[in-house]
Write a protein that holds these residues in place. Structure first.
Motif, short mmCIF file in Angstrom:
data_model
loop_
_atom_site.label_atom_id
_atom_site.label_comp_id
_atom_site.label_asym_id
_atom_site.label_seq_id
_atom_site.Cartn_x
_atom_site.Cartn_y
_atom_site.Cartn_z
N CYS A 1 0.84 -1.19 0.00
CA CYS A 1 0.00 0.00 0.00
C CYS A 1 0.88 1.25 0.00
N ARG A 2 0.65 2.13 -0.95
CA ARG A 2 1.43 3.37 -1.04
C ARG A 2 1.06 4.37 0.04
N THR A 3 -0.04 4.17 0.72
CA THR A 3 -0.46 5.11 1.76
C THR A 3 0.06 4.70 3.14
N CYS B 1 -4.54 0.12 -0.38
CA CYS B 1 -5.30 -0.98 0.22
C CYS B 1 -6.73 -0.54 0.56
N GLY B 2 -7.56 -1.51 0.84
CA GLY B 2 -8.96 -1.26 1.17
C GLY B 2 -9.15 -0.41 2.42
N ARG B 3 -8.23 -0.50 3.37
CA ARG B 3 -8.32 0.31 4.59
C ARG B 3 -8.08 1.78 4.31
N CYS B 4 -7.22 2.05 3.32
CA CYS B 4 -6.83 3.45 3.02
C CYS B 4 -7.68 4.08 1.92
#
Length: 148
Positions: free
Chosen positions: A104-106, A144-147
């Protein structure tokens, strides 16, 4: 990140399930770096790993951390990727097999992905071209789905 509540002595006392050598020339400091990497959560930079070791009471130097991580990558004990700004990040490789990750890039979360197709292609390319000891790098990143 490394659990900073553990002291350097506790990290040193823990032994991984697999006991392959740390590097060509194992030292106590390199072993300390390896144990810290094993206990880190996901990919970590050399500087962050060094800071966590120092915060836990270690006297290991940053140059030693870089050298130990390089040796771990070279001997197949760690995986490495580059973050978007070019810094190398490291993660303990729990087994013998080469892995690729989706990162995830975030938030930096990473997950190993099945890349059998890529591995098969690389083996076939080596066979077809006559190259030996073919190496490759595949870096996959997203949000990702969280971000998201």
């Amino acid at each position: 990140m490394v659990d900073l509540e553990n002291t350097a002595a506790e990290l040193f006392a823990r032994r991984p399930a697999d006991r392959r050598p740390v590097a060509r020339r194992g030292t106590a400091r390199r072993a300390e770096v390896q144990r810290a990497l094993i206990h880190s959560d996901g990919f970590v930079s050399a500087q962050a790993l060094h800071a966590a070791l120092v915060a836990a009471g270690s006297r290991v130097g940053l140059t030693t951390v870089y050298r130990a991580l390089g040796a771990l990558v070279e001997t197949g004990r760690a995986d490495t990727v580059r973050e978007p700004h070019g810094e190398r990040l490291y993660r303990h490789r729990p087994g013998e097999e080469h892995r690729h990750y989706l990162i995830c890039r975030t938030c930096g979360r990473s997950e190993p992905v099945d890349t059998a197709l890529v591995e098969d292609w690389a083996r076939g390319l080596a066979r077809d071209t006559g190259y030996a000891d073919l190496q490759h790098t595949l870096e996959l990143s997203g949000i990702c789905g969280r971000c998201d």
